[in-house]
Write a protein that holds these residues in place. Structure first.
Motif, PDB file in Angstrom:
ATOM      1  N   SER A  39     -88.613  10.021 -20.535  1.00 32.33           N
ATOM      2  CA  SER A  39     -88.735   9.764 -19.085  1.00 32.33           C
ATOM      3  C   SER A  39     -89.432   8.148 -19.409  1.00 32.33           C
ATOM      4  O   SER A  39     -89.425   7.487 -18.279  1.00 32.33           O
ATOM      5  CB  SER A  39     -89.619  10.619 -18.289  1.00 32.33           C
ATOM      6  OG  SER A  39     -90.901  10.764 -18.806  1.00 32.33           O
ATOM      7  N   TRP A  40     -90.348   7.833 -20.293  1.00 26.83           N
ATOM      8  CA  TRP A  40     -91.069   6.594 -20.202  1.00 26.83           C
ATOM      9  C   TRP A  40     -89.999   5.495 -20.872  1.00 26.83           C
ATOM     10  O   TRP A  40     -90.346   4.292 -20.712  1.00 26.83           O
ATOM     11  CB  TRP A  40     -92.211   6.526 -21.066  1.00 26.83           C
ATOM     12  CG  TRP A  40     -92.001   7.379 -22.505  1.00 26.83           C
ATOM     13  CD1 TRP A  40     -92.230   8.620 -22.870  1.00 26.83           C
ATOM     14  CD2 TRP A  40     -91.644   6.604 -23.704  1.00 26.83           C
ATOM     15  NE1 TRP A  40     -91.924   8.823 -24.190  1.00 26.83           N
ATOM     16  CE2 TRP A  40     -91.255   7.634 -24.584  1.00 26.83           C
ATOM     17  CE3 TRP A  40     -90.735   5.471 -24.070  1.00 26.83           C
ATOM     18  CZ2 TRP A  40     -90.907   7.463 -25.923  1.00 26.83           C
ATOM     19  CZ3 TRP A  40     -90.520   5.274 -25.545  1.00 26.83           C
ATOM     20  CH2 TRP A  40     -90.536   6.161 -26.355  1.00 26.83           C
ATOM     21  N   ALA A  41     -88.736   5.839 -21.331  1.00 25.87           N
ATOM     22  CA  ALA A  41     -87.503   4.823 -21.631  1.00 25.87           C
ATOM     23  C   ALA A  41     -87.174   4.103 -20.389  1.00 25.87           C
ATOM     24  O   ALA A  41     -87.267   4.282 -19.467  1.00 25.87           O
ATOM     25  CB  ALA A  41     -86.518   5.632 -22.357  1.00 25.87           C
ATOM     26  N   PRO A  42     -86.837   2.886 -20.523  1.00 28.06           N
ATOM     27  CA  PRO A  42     -86.144   1.961 -19.679  1.00 28.06           C
ATOM     28  C   PRO A  42     -84.942   2.710 -18.888  1.00 28.06           C
ATOM     29  O   PRO A  42     -84.431   3.289 -19.369  1.00 28.06           O
ATOM     30  CB  PRO A  42     -86.136   0.520 -20.238  1.00 28.06           C
ATOM     31  CG  PRO A  42     -86.726   0.648 -21.474  1.00 28.06           C
ATOM     32  CD  PRO A  42     -86.720   1.894 -21.925  1.00 28.06           C
ATOM     33  N   LEU A  43     -85.162   2.382 -17.530  1.00 27.91           N
ATOM     34  CA  LEU A  43     -84.158   2.945 -16.770  1.00 27.91           C
ATOM     35  C   LEU A  43     -82.556   2.611 -17.062  1.00 27.91           C
ATOM     36  O   LEU A  43     -81.799   3.502 -16.925  1.00 27.91           O
ATOM     37  CB  LEU A  43     -84.152   2.664 -15.138  1.00 27.91           C
ATOM     38  CG  LEU A  43     -83.244   3.543 -14.271  1.00 27.91           C
ATOM     39  CD1 LEU A  43     -83.598   4.871 -14.395  1.00 27.91           C
ATOM     40  CD2 LEU A  43     -83.740   3.011 -12.756  1.00 27.91           C
ATOM     41  N   VAL A  44     -82.428   1.420 -17.632  1.00 30.36           N
ATOM     42  CA  VAL A  44     -81.222   0.967 -18.032  1.00 30.36           C
ATOM     43  C   VAL A  44     -80.732   1.681 -19.417  1.00 30.36           C
ATOM     44  O   VAL A  44     -79.491   2.149 -19.162  1.00 30.36           O
ATOM     45  CB  VAL A  44     -81.354  -0.579 -18.163  1.00 30.36           C
ATOM     46  CG1 VAL A  44     -80.030  -1.148 -18.854  1.00 30.36           C
ATOM     47  CG2 VAL A  44     -81.756  -1.509 -17.088  1.00 30.36           C
ATOM     48  N   LEU A  45     -81.589   2.065 -20.160  1.00 30.55           N
ATOM     49  CA  LEU A  45     -81.060   2.629 -21.187  1.00 30.55           C
ATOM     50  C   LEU A  45     -80.816   4.245 -20.806  1.00 30.55           C
ATOM     51  O   LEU A  45     -79.805   4.858 -21.534  1.00 30.55           O
ATOM     52  CB  LEU A  45     -82.294   2.764 -22.446  1.00 30.55           C
ATOM     53  CG  LEU A  45     -82.288   1.227 -23.243  1.00 30.55           C
ATOM     54  CD1 LEU A  45     -83.625   1.359 -23.893  1.00 30.55           C
ATOM     55  CD2 LEU A  45     -81.286   0.792 -23.815  1.00 30.55           C
ATOM     56  N   GLN A  46     -81.528   4.722 -20.077  1.00 33.29           N
ATOM     57  CA  GLN A  46     -81.333   6.172 -19.592  1.00 33.29           C
ATOM     58  C   GLN A  46     -79.940   6.156 -18.965  1.00 33.29           C
ATOM     59  O   GLN A  46     -79.329   7.153 -19.262  1.00 33.29           O
ATOM     60  CB  GLN A  46     -82.642   6.527 -18.592  1.00 33.29           C
ATOM     61  CG  GLN A  46     -83.789   6.503 -19.256  1.00 33.29           C
ATOM     62  CD  GLN A  46     -85.005   7.360 -18.349  1.00 33.29           C
ATOM     63  OE1 GLN A  46     -84.695   8.010 -17.556  1.00 33.29           O
ATOM     64  NE2 GLN A  46     -86.314   6.832 -18.423  1.00 33.29           N
TER      65      GLN A  46
END
Length: 587
Positions: free
Chosen positions: A183-190
């Motif tokens: 969940s702490w990963a960047p939204l673009v990568l998710q």
């Protein structure tokens, strides 16, 4: 009576699971340390001239075990009195501790009998903490031995190696999923990882990068083997000089085996171009050995090239990165343009080039990491730099695989997607995705269906009794395909069976027999005759009323028409329907 175990609350169950994971990490570290301690103790017992007691042997074993995790050691007993660093890690020794930590985390993250899976983050932290507790104890115990640990290296890279192995074990227990990201990963990568296409491309990049690194490693091992074969006499002399008893020679042999992966990486760096350092003032490259090398007496170092200009045999080592680049291109093309796949599923040239370039980048990063781990200092003077330099070998691997791999991938893609008919490739039809053998079978089925005798229609007359419709067997789906019917001529009405060519001839003969051949095709009698023929040959699938006759073709003259099941004539039915305004079916 059946005895049941008491149910534990979820908080206590979670605590027990984490405690078990912590214990698994400590046990894994103890197994690795104990195995190495047994081996060192056996060699110490068999040595005719031991330098210290059993305590010294155990401290040496603890130091070697920490060296297997990437820690840097110091030798305090030197002629100059200055402690000499030992930074060359035998990479084969790394496999044991990494596998033990990986297995401990994997087993701890497995679901229990009830199917409940523990927290992955909790298992990772518990296993890592348990393992590092043993690492800290071994470092404290080895402080008074002949090989002391540099404290700064316990955080990096020792803790990083343990954490990476534990993370890989938890990932394996989860089924090796390629996403989703935390969940702490960047939204673009998710969002990118949520797309199936992105995951497929990323998987292809990782596989191709690993393939390229493995090809470089194998090519480097081949280069070292050839060099050792040429200098076998020097390697044998070095092996015999280092020790005169069998226990010492066994120790030298085990150390040489543990350094085989290092030697393969040295050979790969040599083929890539940057080569490797033989001290602070000498470098060996395919162009020759420059400077004055400071080479210790060791069997594997007999493969070092002779000083002076290089020979064509030395230049041949440059074939290793070329083969690795072609391996990267081949691995990408297995997904981008399969040899037995349809052309419509092939990747575009831009996607193929981008995937190959990213795979080259991954291969360069892997080689930079591995070559940096394969070398290190062996002293403070001339041996302060020994082995390949990672920040040079990595970019060289990237350049080789990108410059050779990307054009090779595009050319092979162009070759596989060329127009069929003039080359050896067996193209697969795009619209069906079937192999040529299946396409040939379909053609044979269509030919057999065309040669089969069609169902002969029965034409009804006004005086004929209602006949039971003859069942018509539905033709095979392959036989309905008329792509190869060269003699196909369209009708102005829908045919009732796939063998309309034969039916047309039979219908014309029937019209000649009734004296209707040669008359107006759109006349009233001709329409009613065709309608009766189609209705009788349809097997009861057509509507139970005659064709609607346009007003311009209607006449008051009675005409013969087939009788329906209730005995009423078709003409009377037509008149009734015409009066009500109900439209009929037009043939």
């Amino acid at each position: 009576m059946t005895e049941r175990s008491p149910m534990l609350p979820p908080e206590r169950t979670r605590t027990l699971i984490l405690a078990s994971a912590l214990l698994r990490g400590a046990v894994a570290a103890g197994l690795g340390l104990g195995s190495l301690a047994v081996l060192v103790t056996v060699l110490w017992i068999s040595s005719p001239y031991p330098d210290s007691g059993p305590g010294g042997a155990l401290r040496t074993a603890a130091g070697i075990w920490l060296l297997a995790h990437g820690a840097e050691l110091l030798r305090p007993d030197t002629l100059s009195g200055v402690p000499a660093p030992v930074g060359v890690v035998p990479l084969l020794l790394v496999a044991g501790p990494v596998w033990l930590a990986h297995r401990a985390a994997r087993d701890a993250a497995e679901p229990d009998e009830a199917g409940r899976r523990p927290s992955q983050a909790g298992v990772f932290c518990a296993v890592t903490a348990g393992y590092l507790l043993v690492v800290a104890g071994a470092a404290a115990y080895a402080r008074g031995g002949s090989l002391r640990v540099v404290p700064e290296t316990l955080a990096f890279p020792v803790a990083l190696v343990v954490a990476g192995a534990a993370a890989a074990g938890v990932w394996t227990a989860a089924g090796r999923p390629f996403g989703p990201l935390p969940s702490w990963a960047p939204l673009v990568l998710q969002e990118a990882m949520a797309r199936t296409l992105f995951r497929d491309r990323a998987e292809a990049v990782c596989r191709a990068a690993a393939t390229g690194a493995a090809a470089l490693l194998g090519g480097g091992a081949l280069v070292v083997a050839v060099a050792l074969g040429r200098n076998a006499a020097a390697a044998q002399e070095s092996f015999l000089v280092l020790s005169g008893d069998w226990s010492g020679r066994t120790a030298v042999l085990l150390l040489a085996v543990a350094l085989v992966p290092n030697a393969a990486l040295w050979g790969a760096a040599y083929g890539l171009g940057p080569g490797f350092a033989l001290g602070t003032g000498a470098t060996a490259t395919p162009l020759g050995l420059s400077g004055t090398p400071a080479v210790p007496d060791f069997p594997l170092l007999a493969a070092v090239p002779e000083p002076g200009a290089a020979t064509p045999l030395n230049w041949a080592a440059c074939a290793v990165p070329v083969v690795a680049a072609l391996a990267v291109a081949w691995c990408v093309l297995r997904r981008a343009a399969p040899a037995d796949g349809p052309r419509a599923r092939a990747w575009s040239p831009r996607e193929t080039a981008l995937t190959t370039g990213l795979a080259a980048l991954g291969c360069g990063a892997l080689m930079a990491l591995l070559t940096a781990a394969a070398g290190g200092p062996l002293g403070t003077g001339a041996l302060g730099t020994f082995g390949p330099v990672g920040w040079l070998a990595g970019p060289a691997a990237l350049a080789w695989t990108a410059i050779v791999g990307v054009p090779a991938a595009l050319l092979v893609r162009l070759w596989r997607l060329r127009e069929p008919g003039w080359a050896w490739r067996r193209d697969v039809p795009e619209e069906t995705g079937k192999t040529p053998e299946e396409a040939g079978e379909r053609k044979e089925k269509r030919k057999r269906a065309k040669k089969a005798a069609p169902v002969e229609p029965k034409h009804a007359t006004a005086s004929a009794a209602p006949a039971t419709p003859e069942p018509v067997t539905a033709p095979d789906g392959d036989a309905m395909d008329d792509d190869d019917d060269a003699g196909f001529e369209p009708y102005d009405f829908l045919p009732t069976d796939p063998w309309h060519e034969h039916e047309k001839d039979r219908h014309e003969k029937d019209l000649r027999g009734k004296g209707l051949h040669g008359k107006d095709w759109h006349g009233k009698d001709e329409r009613e005759a065709r309608w009766a023929s189609l209705k009788q040959g349809s097997g009861g699938l057509m509507a139970d009323f005659p064709a609607h006759i346009p007003a311009a073709l209607r006449s008051d003259e009675p005409s013969a028409a087939p009788a329906d099941n209730d005995g009423r004539s078709a003409q009377g039915t037509q008149g009734t329907q015409g009066a009500q305004g109900t439209p009929g079916a037009t043939p």
